[in-house]
Enzyme design. Structure first.
Site: not given
Length: 180
Positions: A104-105, A108, A157, A170
């Site tokens: 996973e990136d 959150d 963010f 990206r």
């Protein structure tokens, strides 16, 4: 990484984690994850679209061919999580009895990963482990935690290295944080 801020869609982003820092940590994670899981012949499940850069880099640290699958769940619009989960590309069928390592990136709110881990267990995964490039402990609303992670960050963010802002950024080789 540029020391300068960048602007995307009216927002300003400042450097947070350099390309060199990312590569060093990702290389270390790849080697650790393989050393601890090689005997289990794990299935690596890459969460699209954000984790593709992280997955490509860390999986190159594994000295043999591995099984991989790709899934896509989404919960973000703009800079905020919607709180609801949308399944766009589903689970692979070949997970029964397997150790699944989810790549996973970012974790959150934890909502996406909690649901995805439950889906894997429901389909018969023997073990579910999570490897996330970034974690935001302050935002996590669940009991889900990464077994492996690259960096713990605060609430900002972030974009770059696979993470996006409405589809942009990206491709950046570094992580940037929103400052306005």
């Amino acid at each position: 990484m540029s020391e300068k801020t960048i602007k995307i869609a009216g927002k300003t982003f400042a450097p947070m984690i350099s390309a060199a820092e990312l590569q060093a940590r990702v290389n270390e994670l790849g080697a650790t994850i393989w050393r601890e899981n090689a005997s289990e012949n794990p299935l690596f499940i890459v969460m699209l679209s954000g984790a593709y850069v992280f997955a490509a880099d860390f999986l190159r640290n594994i000295p043999t061919a591995v099984d991989m699958a790709f899934v896509k769940y989404s919960s973000y619009e703009g800079t905020q999580s919607t709180g609801s989960l949308k399944r766009e590309i589903g689970l692979p069928d070949s997970i029964k009895g397997r150790t699944c390592i989810v790549v996973e990136d970012i974790i959150d709110s934890g909502v996406t990963m909690k649901q995805f881990a439950a889906d894997l267990k429901e389909k018969g995964a023997a073990k579910v482990k999570i490897a996330s490039l970034l974690v935001k402990p302050e935002n996590n609303k669940t009991d889900i935690k990464a077994d492996y992670f690259g960096f713990e960050i605060s609430k900002e963010f972030v974009i770059g290295y696979g993470l996006d802002f409405d589809g942009n950024a990206r491709n950046l080789d570094s992580i940037y944080k929103c400052i306005d």
